[in-house]
Motif scaffolding. Structure first.
Motif, PDB file in Angstrom:
ATOM      1  N   GLU A 384      53.353  47.352  43.842  1.00  0.00           N
ATOM      2  CA  GLU A 384      51.984  48.569  43.974  1.00  0.00           C
ATOM      3  C   GLU A 384      52.467  49.987  43.588  1.00  0.00           C
ATOM      4  N   THR A 387      51.538  50.112  40.005  1.00  0.00           N
ATOM      5  CA  THR A 387      50.061  49.919  39.800  1.00  0.00           C
ATOM      6  C   THR A 387      49.061  50.746  40.490  1.00  0.00           C
ATOM      7  N   THR A 428      43.621  46.256  45.375  1.00  0.00           N
ATOM      8  CA  THR A 428      44.915  45.459  44.716  1.00  0.00           C
ATOM      9  C   THR A 428      44.151  44.591  43.658  1.00  0.00           C
ATOM     10  N   THR A 430      44.164  45.283  40.651  1.00  0.00           N
ATOM     11  CA  THR A 430      45.025  45.423  39.513  1.00  0.00           C
ATOM     12  C   THR A 430      46.623  45.214  39.889  1.00  0.00           C
ATOM     13  N   THR A 431      46.966  44.787  40.958  1.00  0.00           N
ATOM     14  CA  THR A 431      48.332  44.669  41.455  1.00  0.00           C
ATOM     15  C   THR A 431      48.797  43.219  40.890  1.00  0.00           C
ATOM     16  N   THR A 432      48.805  43.224  39.458  1.00  0.00           N
ATOM     17  CA  THR A 432      49.355  41.792  39.035  1.00  0.00           C
ATOM     18  C   THR A 432      50.335  42.077  38.201  1.00  0.00           C
ATOM     19  N   GLY A 433      51.599  41.214  38.316  1.00  0.00           N
ATOM     20  CA  GLY A 433      52.520  41.198  37.601  1.00  0.00           C
ATOM     21  C   GLY A 433      53.933  40.908  38.136  1.00  0.00           C
ATOM     22  N   SER A 451      53.994  44.713  34.759  1.00  0.00           N
ATOM     23  CA  SER A 451      52.491  44.493  35.152  1.00  0.00           C
ATOM     24  C   SER A 451      51.946  44.959  33.998  1.00  0.00           C
ATOM     25  N   TYR A 453      49.109  46.321  34.027  1.00  0.00           N
ATOM     26  CA  TYR A 453      48.279  47.201  34.804  1.00  0.00           C
ATOM     27  C   TYR A 453      49.124  48.377  35.143  1.00  0.00           C
ATOM     28  N   SER A 454      50.493  48.317  34.524  1.00  0.00           N
ATOM     29  CA  SER A 454      51.167  49.335  34.841  1.00  0.00           C
ATOM     30  C   SER A 454      50.906  50.860  34.427  1.00  0.00           C
ATOM     31  N   LEU A 455      51.142  51.786  35.536  1.00  0.00           N
ATOM     32  CA  LEU A 455      50.718  53.212  35.463  1.00  0.00           C
ATOM     33  C   LEU A 455      52.045  54.023  35.056  1.00  0.00           C
TER      34      LEU A 455
END
Length: 496
Positions: A384, A387, A428, A430-433, A451, A453-455
Protein backbone atom coordinates in the motif's frame (compact mmCIF):
# COMPACT_ATOMS: atom_id res chain seq x y z
CA UNK A 1 -29.44 -71.46 32.41
CA UNK A 2 -28.89 -67.74 32.63
CA UNK A 3 -26.60 -65.31 30.88
CA UNK A 4 -24.97 -62.09 31.98
CA UNK A 5 -25.54 -58.98 29.91
CA UNK A 6 -23.82 -55.64 30.32
CA UNK A 7 -25.42 -52.35 29.53
CA UNK A 8 -23.63 -49.02 29.20
CA UNK A 9 -25.84 -46.88 31.37
CA UNK A 10 -25.70 -43.11 31.70
CA UNK A 11 -27.53 -42.88 35.01
CA UNK A 12 -27.49 -39.12 35.13
CA UNK A 13 -29.68 -38.79 32.06
CA UNK A 14 -32.60 -41.05 32.88
CA UNK A 15 -32.14 -42.72 29.50
CA UNK A 16 -33.54 -46.23 28.98
CA UNK A 17 -31.53 -49.34 28.39
CA UNK A 18 -31.02 -50.28 24.74
CA UNK A 19 -34.25 -51.55 23.28
CA UNK A 20 -36.40 -50.26 26.14
CA UNK A 21 -39.01 -47.57 26.04
CA UNK A 22 -38.51 -44.53 28.23
CA UNK A 23 -41.70 -45.37 30.14
CA UNK A 24 -40.10 -48.53 31.51
CA UNK A 25 -37.62 -46.47 33.53
CA UNK A 26 -38.56 -45.33 37.02
CA UNK A 27 -37.26 -41.75 37.08
CA UNK A 28 -37.02 -40.66 40.70
CA UNK A 29 -34.71 -39.40 43.39
CA UNK A 30 -33.49 -42.97 43.70
CA UNK A 31 -32.18 -44.78 40.66
CA UNK A 32 -34.37 -47.57 39.37
CA UNK A 33 -33.50 -49.83 36.49
CA UNK A 34 -35.98 -50.89 33.86
CA UNK A 35 -38.85 -52.94 35.21
CA UNK A 36 -38.25 -55.59 32.60
CA UNK A 37 -34.76 -56.24 33.85
CA UNK A 38 -34.99 -55.87 37.61
CA UNK A 39 -38.71 -55.72 38.33
CA UNK A 40 -38.46 -52.31 39.93
CA UNK A 41 -35.55 -53.27 42.16
CA UNK A 42 -34.23 -49.98 43.48
CA UNK A 43 -30.54 -49.40 43.81
CA UNK A 44 -29.49 -47.94 47.12
CA UNK A 45 -27.83 -44.92 45.59
CA UNK A 46 -28.71 -41.61 44.04
CA UNK A 47 -28.09 -41.01 40.35
CA UNK A 48 -24.97 -38.96 40.83
CA UNK A 49 -23.23 -41.73 42.79
CA UNK A 50 -23.22 -44.35 40.05
CA UNK A 51 -20.97 -44.54 37.00
CA UNK A 52 -19.78 -47.32 34.75
CA UNK A 53 -21.52 -50.55 33.79
CA UNK A 54 -24.60 -52.08 35.33
CA UNK A 55 -25.01 -55.85 35.01
CA UNK A 56 -28.32 -57.69 35.09
CA UNK A 57 -28.99 -61.41 35.10
CA UNK A 58 -31.13 -62.37 32.14
CA UNK A 59 -32.58 -65.79 31.40
CA UNK A 60 -31.86 -67.56 28.18
CA UNK A 61 -35.22 -66.60 26.71
CA UNK A 62 -34.67 -62.93 27.54
CA UNK A 63 -36.92 -62.69 30.61
CA UNK A 64 -35.62 -61.66 34.00
CA UNK A 65 -34.59 -64.38 36.41
CA UNK A 66 -36.60 -64.08 39.66
CA UNK A 67 -33.85 -65.99 41.43
CA UNK A 68 -31.30 -63.35 40.56
CA UNK A 69 -32.92 -60.02 41.49
CA UNK A 70 -29.70 -58.23 42.09
CA UNK A 71 -27.21 -56.00 40.42
CA UNK A 72 -24.06 -58.00 40.06
CA UNK A 73 -21.83 -54.94 39.93
CA UNK A 74 -22.12 -51.21 39.92
CA UNK A 75 -18.96 -49.14 39.75
CA UNK A 76 -19.02 -46.08 41.99
CA UNK A 77 -16.35 -43.37 42.28
CA UNK A 78 -15.06 -42.37 45.68
CA UNK A 79 -16.46 -38.84 45.46
CA UNK A 80 -20.02 -37.61 45.46
CA UNK A 81 -21.00 -35.69 42.34
CA UNK A 82 -23.58 -33.02 41.66
CA UNK A 83 -26.90 -34.69 41.12
CA UNK A 84 -28.42 -34.13 37.73
CA UNK A 85 -31.32 -36.21 38.98
CA UNK A 86 -32.49 -33.07 40.80
CA UNK A 87 -33.71 -31.97 37.38
CA UNK A 88 -37.12 -33.27 36.43
CA UNK A 89 -38.05 -34.15 32.90
CA UNK A 90 -40.25 -31.07 32.77
CA UNK A 91 -38.07 -28.40 34.31
CA UNK A 92 -34.48 -27.75 35.29
CA UNK A 93 -33.16 -26.00 38.34
CA UNK A 94 -33.31 -22.66 36.52
CA UNK A 95 -36.22 -23.20 34.19
CA UNK A 96 -37.15 -25.15 31.11
CA UNK A 97 -35.78 -24.99 27.59
CA UNK A 98 -36.53 -27.51 24.90
CA UNK A 99 -33.25 -27.68 23.01
CA UNK A 100 -29.95 -25.79 23.23
CA UNK A 101 -27.18 -25.67 20.65
CA UNK A 102 -23.86 -25.21 22.42
CA UNK A 103 -20.73 -23.79 20.80
CA UNK A 104 -18.47 -26.67 21.81
CA UNK A 105 -14.70 -26.93 21.73
CA UNK A 106 -14.18 -29.89 24.04
CA UNK A 107 -12.08 -27.73 26.33
CA UNK A 108 -12.61 -27.21 30.02
CA UNK A 109 -15.44 -24.70 29.91
CA UNK A 110 -17.67 -26.31 27.30
CA UNK A 111 -17.03 -29.79 28.68
CA UNK A 112 -18.61 -28.91 31.99
CA UNK A 113 -21.33 -26.80 30.39
CA UNK A 114 -23.03 -29.80 28.78
CA UNK A 115 -24.10 -31.50 32.05
CA UNK A 116 -24.74 -28.11 33.63
CA UNK A 117 -27.22 -27.14 30.90
CA UNK A 118 -29.07 -30.41 31.19
CA UNK A 119 -29.25 -30.13 34.94
CA UNK A 120 -30.33 -26.50 35.03
CA UNK A 121 -32.62 -26.26 32.01
CA UNK A 122 -33.89 -29.82 31.64
CA UNK A 123 -33.10 -29.70 27.94
CA UNK A 124 -31.53 -31.63 25.13
CA UNK A 125 -28.04 -30.33 24.35
CA UNK A 126 -26.69 -30.41 20.81
CA UNK A 127 -23.00 -29.57 20.53
CA UNK A 128 -21.61 -27.66 17.57
CA UNK A 129 -17.95 -27.37 16.65
CA UNK A 130 -16.71 -25.14 13.88
CA UNK A 131 -13.56 -26.35 12.16
CA UNK A 132 -11.68 -23.07 11.91
CA UNK A 133 -8.25 -24.64 11.52
CA UNK A 134 -7.55 -25.46 15.15
CA UNK A 135 -5.06 -28.15 16.08
CA UNK A 136 -6.33 -31.40 14.57
CA UNK A 137 -5.88 -33.09 17.95
CA UNK A 138 -8.65 -30.85 19.32
CA UNK A 139 -11.11 -32.54 16.95
CA UNK A 140 -10.02 -36.10 17.69
CA UNK A 141 -12.51 -38.00 19.81
CA UNK A 142 -14.67 -34.91 20.14
CA UNK A 143 -17.95 -36.66 19.35
CA UNK A 144 -17.36 -39.35 21.95
CA UNK A 145 -16.46 -36.75 24.54
CA UNK A 146 -19.53 -34.64 23.79
CA UNK A 147 -21.87 -37.61 24.07
CA UNK A 148 -20.15 -38.84 27.21
CA UNK A 149 -20.83 -35.43 28.73
CA UNK A 150 -24.53 -35.85 27.97
CA UNK A 151 -24.97 -34.21 24.56
CA UNK A 152 -27.40 -35.87 22.16
CA UNK A 153 -25.13 -35.25 19.18
CA UNK A 154 -22.16 -33.30 17.87
CA UNK A 155 -22.32 -31.34 14.64
CA UNK A 156 -19.03 -30.36 13.02
CA UNK A 157 -18.79 -27.96 10.08
CA UNK A 158 -15.72 -26.99 8.08
CA UNK A 159 -15.62 -23.19 8.25
CA UNK A 160 -12.02 -22.57 7.17
CA UNK A 161 -12.68 -21.24 3.67
CA UNK A 162 -15.45 -18.97 4.89
CA UNK A 163 -13.25 -17.77 7.73
CA UNK A 164 -10.48 -16.70 5.38
CA UNK A 165 -12.56 -15.24 2.54
CA UNK A 166 -15.25 -13.47 4.52
CA UNK A 167 -13.48 -12.54 7.76
CA UNK A 168 -9.67 -12.71 7.69
CA UNK A 169 -9.15 -11.20 4.24
CA UNK A 170 -11.48 -8.23 4.84
CA UNK A 171 -9.61 -7.44 8.07
CA UNK A 172 -6.29 -7.79 6.28
CA UNK A 173 -7.43 -5.52 3.43
CA UNK A 174 -8.62 -2.95 5.97
CA UNK A 175 -5.36 -3.09 7.91
CA UNK A 176 -7.34 -3.76 11.08
CA UNK A 177 -5.04 -4.12 14.09
CA UNK A 178 -6.48 -3.66 17.57
CA UNK A 179 -4.46 -1.46 19.90
CA UNK A 180 -1.29 -1.52 17.78
CA UNK A 181 -0.55 -5.24 18.13
CA UNK A 182 -3.51 -7.62 18.12
CA UNK A 183 -4.34 -9.12 14.70
CA UNK A 184 -7.86 -10.10 15.86
CA UNK A 185 -7.37 -13.85 15.63
CA UNK A 186 -10.13 -14.75 18.08
CA UNK A 187 -12.35 -11.75 17.36
CA UNK A 188 -12.71 -12.70 13.69
CA UNK A 189 -13.80 -16.27 14.38
CA UNK A 190 -16.49 -15.49 16.95
CA UNK A 191 -19.06 -13.93 14.58
CA UNK A 192 -18.49 -16.78 12.10
CA UNK A 193 -19.06 -19.46 14.74
CA UNK A 194 -22.05 -17.60 16.16
CA UNK A 195 -23.54 -17.29 12.67
CA UNK A 196 -23.20 -21.05 12.17
CA UNK A 197 -24.69 -21.57 15.62
CA UNK A 198 -27.77 -19.55 14.67
CA UNK A 199 -28.18 -21.48 11.41
CA UNK A 200 -27.95 -24.85 13.18
CA UNK A 201 -30.43 -23.73 15.83
CA UNK A 202 -32.87 -23.06 13.01
CA UNK A 203 -32.20 -26.44 11.40
CA UNK A 204 -32.77 -28.43 14.59
CA UNK A 205 -35.59 -26.21 15.85
CA UNK A 206 -33.72 -25.17 19.01
CA UNK A 207 -35.02 -22.37 21.18
CA UNK A 208 -31.65 -21.36 22.61
CA UNK A 209 -27.92 -21.26 22.00
CA UNK A 210 -25.12 -21.32 24.56
CA UNK A 211 -21.44 -20.46 24.73
CA UNK A 212 -18.57 -20.92 27.15
CA UNK A 213 -17.21 -17.37 27.12
CA UNK A 214 -16.22 -16.00 30.50
CA UNK A 215 -18.06 -13.03 31.99
CA UNK A 216 -14.86 -10.97 32.10
CA UNK A 217 -13.88 -11.36 28.46
CA UNK A 218 -14.81 -9.77 25.14
CA UNK A 219 -15.79 -13.02 23.40
CA UNK A 220 -19.21 -13.09 25.04
CA UNK A 221 -20.02 -9.78 23.37
CA UNK A 222 -18.87 -11.05 19.97
CA UNK A 223 -21.08 -14.13 20.23
CA UNK A 224 -24.19 -12.45 21.50
CA UNK A 225 -24.16 -9.39 19.25
CA UNK A 226 -24.07 -11.76 16.29
CA UNK A 227 -27.08 -13.64 17.64
CA UNK A 228 -28.90 -10.34 18.17
CA UNK A 229 -28.20 -9.34 14.58
CA UNK A 230 -29.19 -12.64 12.95
CA UNK A 231 -31.94 -14.04 15.18
CA UNK A 232 -32.91 -11.92 18.20
CA UNK A 233 -35.67 -14.39 19.14
CA UNK A 234 -33.12 -16.98 20.28
CA UNK A 235 -32.35 -17.15 23.99
CA UNK A 236 -28.66 -17.00 24.78
CA UNK A 237 -27.43 -18.98 27.79
CA UNK A 238 -24.05 -17.96 29.19
CA UNK A 239 -23.23 -20.31 32.10
CA UNK A 240 -20.24 -18.27 33.26
CA UNK A 241 -22.69 -15.51 34.15
CA UNK A 242 -25.08 -17.85 35.97
CA UNK A 243 -23.35 -20.70 37.71
CA UNK A 244 -21.51 -20.91 41.03
CA UNK A 245 -18.21 -21.79 39.37
CA UNK A 246 -15.90 -18.85 39.98
CA UNK A 247 -12.57 -20.01 38.61
CA UNK A 248 -10.97 -22.48 36.27
CA UNK A 249 -9.99 -24.50 39.33
CA UNK A 250 -13.68 -24.76 40.24
CA UNK A 251 -14.46 -25.85 36.69
CA UNK A 252 -11.84 -28.58 36.89
CA UNK A 253 -13.38 -29.82 40.14
CA UNK A 254 -16.83 -29.85 38.53
CA UNK A 255 -15.48 -31.81 35.57
CA UNK A 256 -13.84 -34.37 37.81
CA UNK A 257 -17.00 -34.81 39.83
CA UNK A 258 -18.97 -35.46 36.63
CA UNK A 259 -16.30 -37.77 35.22
CA UNK A 260 -15.73 -35.43 32.27
CA UNK A 261 -12.15 -35.58 30.91
CA UNK A 262 -10.59 -32.17 30.27
CA UNK A 263 -7.24 -31.30 28.65
CA UNK A 264 -5.97 -29.17 31.56
CA UNK A 265 -4.87 -29.66 35.12
CA UNK A 266 -4.62 -27.37 38.10
CA UNK A 267 -0.89 -27.24 37.49
CA UNK A 268 -1.24 -25.76 34.01
CA UNK A 269 -4.44 -23.94 33.21
CA UNK A 270 -3.71 -21.63 30.29
CA UNK A 271 -6.79 -20.60 28.38
CA UNK A 272 -6.03 -21.09 24.71
CA UNK A 273 -7.76 -20.43 21.40
CA UNK A 274 -6.27 -21.96 18.26
CA UNK A 275 -7.43 -21.42 14.71
CA UNK A 276 -6.00 -21.06 11.23
CA UNK A 277 -4.92 -17.48 11.94
CA UNK A 278 -3.46 -17.57 15.44
CA UNK A 279 -2.93 -19.25 18.80
CA UNK A 280 -3.67 -17.26 21.96
CA UNK A 281 -2.60 -17.84 25.56
CA UNK A 282 -4.20 -16.28 28.63
CA UNK A 283 -4.33 -16.92 32.36
CA UNK A 284 -2.03 -18.84 34.70
CA UNK A 285 1.32 -17.08 35.26
CA UNK A 286 0.50 -14.45 32.63
CA UNK A 287 -1.85 -12.76 35.08
CA UNK A 288 1.22 -11.61 37.00
CA UNK A 289 2.64 -8.87 34.78
CA UNK A 290 6.12 -9.36 36.21
CA UNK A 291 6.32 -12.84 34.68
CA UNK A 292 7.88 -13.41 31.29
CA UNK A 293 6.05 -16.13 29.32
CA UNK A 294 7.66 -19.50 29.89
CA UNK A 295 9.43 -20.95 26.91
CA UNK A 296 7.38 -24.15 26.90
CA UNK A 297 4.10 -22.19 26.83
CA UNK A 298 4.49 -21.51 23.13
CA UNK A 299 3.08 -24.33 21.03
CA UNK A 300 3.42 -23.09 17.46
CA UNK A 301 6.32 -20.76 16.76
CA UNK A 302 9.96 -21.54 17.34
CA UNK A 303 11.78 -19.39 19.85
CA UNK A 304 13.53 -16.66 17.79
CA UNK A 305 16.76 -17.48 19.62
CA UNK A 306 16.54 -21.02 18.25
CA UNK A 307 15.46 -20.01 14.74
CA UNK A 308 17.75 -20.61 11.75
CA UNK A 309 20.82 -18.42 11.53
CA UNK A 310 20.17 -17.94 7.82
CA UNK A 311 17.32 -15.62 6.73
CA UNK A 312 14.58 -16.74 4.35
CA UNK A 313 13.10 -14.57 1.60
CA UNK A 314 9.43 -14.91 0.72
CA UNK A 315 7.53 -13.18 -2.09
CA UNK A 316 3.83 -12.49 -1.50
CA UNK A 317 1.61 -11.68 -4.47
CA UNK A 318 -1.53 -9.51 -4.14
CA UNK A 319 -4.49 -8.66 -6.33
CA UNK A 320 -6.69 -5.73 -5.25
CA UNK A 321 -5.44 -5.80 -1.70
CA UNK A 322 -5.80 -9.58 -1.16
CA UNK A 323 -2.96 -12.15 -1.18
CA UNK A 324 -3.04 -14.75 -3.95
CA UNK A 325 0.41 -16.33 -4.16
CA UNK A 326 3.55 -17.30 -2.26
CA UNK A 327 6.87 -17.34 -4.13
CA UNK A 328 5.02 -17.17 -7.44
CA UNK A 329 2.72 -20.11 -6.70
CA UNK A 330 -1.00 -19.31 -6.73
CA UNK A 331 -2.72 -20.87 -3.72
CA UNK A 332 -6.22 -21.11 -2.31
CA UNK A 333 -6.87 -18.74 0.62
CA UNK A 334 -6.62 -21.50 3.23
CA UNK A 335 -3.53 -23.06 1.64
CA UNK A 336 -1.85 -19.67 1.38
CA UNK A 337 -2.23 -18.92 5.08
CA UNK A 338 -1.22 -22.47 6.01
CA UNK A 339 1.92 -22.18 3.92
CA UNK A 340 2.92 -18.87 5.49
CA UNK A 341 2.17 -20.24 8.95
CA UNK A 342 4.71 -22.99 8.44
CA UNK A 343 7.31 -20.61 7.06
CA UNK A 344 6.81 -17.98 9.71
CA UNK A 345 6.66 -20.44 12.62
CA UNK A 346 10.05 -21.93 11.88
CA UNK A 347 11.59 -18.44 11.98
CA UNK A 348 9.88 -17.45 15.24
CA UNK A 349 7.73 -14.84 13.53
CA UNK A 350 4.49 -13.51 15.00
CA UNK A 351 4.88 -13.59 18.78
CA UNK A 352 3.11 -10.78 20.63
CA UNK A 353 2.79 -10.22 24.38
CA UNK A 354 0.43 -7.34 25.10
CA UNK A 355 -1.87 -5.58 27.53
CA UNK A 356 -5.22 -4.88 25.89
CA UNK A 357 -8.46 -3.16 26.82
CA UNK A 358 -11.34 -5.60 26.96
CA UNK A 359 -14.80 -4.45 25.94
CA UNK A 360 -16.11 -4.91 29.48
CA UNK A 361 -13.78 -2.18 30.73
CA UNK A 362 -10.86 -3.99 32.35
CA UNK A 363 -7.42 -4.62 30.96
CA UNK A 364 -6.14 -8.09 30.25
CA UNK A 365 -2.95 -9.73 29.08
CA UNK A 366 -2.76 -11.93 26.04
CA UNK A 367 0.11 -13.70 24.32
CA UNK A 368 -0.46 -14.43 20.66
CA UNK A 369 1.26 -16.47 17.99
CA UNK A 370 0.31 -15.30 14.49
CA UNK A 371 3.11 -16.36 12.13
CA UNK A 372 1.43 -16.22 8.72
CA UNK A 373 -0.75 -13.27 9.64
CA UNK A 374 2.23 -11.18 10.71
CA UNK A 375 3.91 -11.80 7.36
CA UNK A 376 0.74 -10.88 5.45
CA UNK A 377 0.05 -7.68 7.38
CA UNK A 378 3.62 -6.53 6.88
CA UNK A 379 3.53 -7.28 3.14
CA UNK A 380 0.11 -5.69 2.61
CA UNK A 381 1.10 -2.50 4.41
CA UNK A 382 4.31 -2.23 2.40
CA UNK A 383 2.50 -2.73 -0.91
CA UNK A 384 0.00 0.00 0.00
CA UNK A 385 2.93 2.34 0.62
CA UNK A 386 3.68 1.91 -3.06
CA UNK A 387 0.15 2.13 -4.50
CA UNK A 388 -1.72 4.62 -2.28
CA UNK A 389 -1.18 8.37 -2.12
CA UNK A 390 -0.63 10.21 1.16
CA UNK A 391 -4.18 11.49 1.71
CA UNK A 392 -5.72 8.09 0.94
CA UNK A 393 -3.32 6.30 3.27
CA UNK A 394 -4.12 8.69 6.12
CA UNK A 395 -7.87 8.24 5.74
CA UNK A 396 -7.51 4.47 5.39
CA UNK A 397 -5.31 4.25 8.47
CA UNK A 398 -7.77 6.26 10.55
CA UNK A 399 -10.66 4.06 9.45
CA UNK A 400 -8.60 0.92 10.09
CA UNK A 401 -8.49 1.80 13.79
CA UNK A 402 -12.27 2.05 13.94
CA UNK A 403 -12.66 -1.10 11.84
CA UNK A 404 -10.51 -3.07 14.30
CA UNK A 405 -12.44 -1.68 17.24
CA UNK A 406 -15.75 -2.77 15.70
CA UNK A 407 -14.46 -6.29 15.06
CA UNK A 408 -13.01 -6.60 18.56
CA UNK A 409 -16.31 -5.38 20.01
CA UNK A 410 -18.33 -8.03 18.18
CA UNK A 411 -20.03 -5.63 15.80
CA UNK A 412 -19.18 -7.58 12.65
CA UNK A 413 -22.72 -7.36 11.31
CA UNK A 414 -23.01 -3.69 12.14
CA UNK A 415 -23.88 -1.55 9.07
CA UNK A 416 -20.97 0.74 9.92
CA UNK A 417 -18.41 -2.04 9.51
CA UNK A 418 -20.07 -3.23 6.32
CA UNK A 419 -20.00 0.31 4.90
CA UNK A 420 -16.36 0.72 5.86
CA UNK A 421 -15.61 -2.57 4.16
CA UNK A 422 -17.05 -1.20 0.92
CA UNK A 423 -14.64 1.73 1.22
CA UNK A 424 -11.69 -0.59 1.85
CA UNK A 425 -12.57 -2.72 -1.17
CA UNK A 426 -12.79 0.33 -3.42
CA UNK A 427 -9.66 2.05 -2.17
CA UNK A 428 -7.46 -1.05 -2.62
CA UNK A 429 -8.47 -1.78 -6.21
CA UNK A 430 -4.97 -0.79 -7.36
CA UNK A 431 -3.14 -2.57 -4.53
CA UNK A 432 -1.86 -5.24 -6.89
CA UNK A 433 1.69 -6.49 -7.13
CA UNK A 434 4.18 -8.32 -4.95
CA UNK A 435 6.37 -7.72 -1.93
CA UNK A 436 9.40 -9.72 -0.88
CA UNK A 437 10.09 -9.96 2.83
CA UNK A 438 13.05 -11.28 4.77
CA UNK A 439 12.39 -13.48 7.79
CA UNK A 440 15.12 -13.70 10.37
CA UNK A 441 14.90 -14.72 14.04
CA UNK A 442 11.42 -13.38 14.67
CA UNK A 443 11.66 -10.29 12.46
CA UNK A 444 9.92 -9.46 9.18
CA UNK A 445 11.40 -6.78 6.93
CA UNK A 446 10.68 -5.84 3.33
CA UNK A 447 13.39 -6.10 0.67
CA UNK A 448 11.56 -5.33 -2.59
CA UNK A 449 8.28 -3.95 -4.01
CA UNK A 450 6.63 -4.45 -7.41
CA UNK A 451 3.34 -3.14 -8.79
CA UNK A 452 1.92 -2.14 -12.18
CA UNK A 453 0.11 0.65 -10.27
CA UNK A 454 3.18 1.93 -8.50
CA UNK A 455 3.11 5.63 -7.66
CA UNK A 456 6.85 5.61 -7.29
CA UNK A 457 8.62 7.07 -10.34
CA UNK A 458 12.35 6.76 -10.35
CA UNK A 459 12.66 9.28 -13.15
CA UNK A 460 10.97 11.83 -10.87
CA UNK A 461 12.30 10.87 -7.45
CA UNK A 462 15.94 10.36 -8.38
CA UNK A 463 18.38 12.97 -7.08
CA UNK A 464 20.28 12.71 -10.35
CA UNK A 465 17.52 12.98 -12.97
CA UNK A 466 14.02 14.28 -13.38
CA UNK A 467 12.91 16.81 -15.99
CA UNK A 468 9.27 16.78 -14.76
CA UNK A 469 10.31 18.21 -11.39
CA UNK A 470 12.86 21.03 -11.58
CA UNK A 471 14.87 21.77 -8.47
CA UNK A 472 13.98 25.44 -8.76
CA UNK A 473 10.29 24.51 -8.35
CA UNK A 474 10.94 23.74 -4.70
CA UNK A 475 11.61 27.38 -3.83
CA UNK A 476 8.17 28.60 -4.84
CA UNK A 477 6.46 25.61 -3.26
CA UNK A 478 8.24 26.02 0.04
CA UNK A 479 7.41 29.75 0.13
CA UNK A 480 3.69 29.19 -0.47
CA UNK A 481 3.43 26.10 1.76
CA UNK A 482 5.25 27.84 4.61
CA UNK A 483 3.45 31.18 4.34
CA UNK A 484 1.33 30.76 7.54
CA UNK A 485 4.46 29.91 9.51
CA UNK A 486 6.31 32.89 8.03
CA UNK A 487 3.49 35.23 9.06
CA UNK A 488 3.47 33.96 12.66
CA UNK A 489 7.22 34.33 12.86
CA UNK A 490 7.02 37.89 11.57
CA UNK A 491 4.36 38.78 14.15
CA UNK A 492 6.63 37.68 16.98
CA UNK A 493 9.33 40.07 15.75
CA UNK A 494 7.08 43.12 15.87
CA UNK A 495 7.85 45.59 18.68
CA UNK A 496 5.31 45.51 21.49
Amino acid sequence: MVQLKSFSLCLSTGLPFPGQKRSSILYHDKVCCARKFLSGYQLGARTGELHGNVYAVISKDGSDSRAHKQVVRAVSPSYKVSEISETSKDKGLRGKLNKIVLAYSGGLDTSVIVPWLRENYGCEVICFTGDVGQNIKELEGLEAKAKASGASQLIVKDLKEELVKDYIFPCLRAGAIYERKYLLGTSMTRPLIAKALVNIAKEVNADAVAHGCTAKGSDQVCFELTVYALNPTLKVVAPWREWDIRSREDAIDYALKHNVPVPVTKKSIYSRDWNLWHLSHEGDILEDLTNEPEKDMYMWTLDPEDAPNKPEFVEIGFVSGLPVSVNGKVLTPVSLISELNQIGARHGVGRVDMIENRIVGMKGRGVYETPGGTILFTAARELEALTLDRETMQVKDSLALKYAELVFAGRWFDPLRESMDAFMEKITETTTGSVTVKLYKGSVSVTSWKSPYSLYRRDISSFETGDMYRNSDAAGFTRVYGLPIWIRGAMRLRPQ
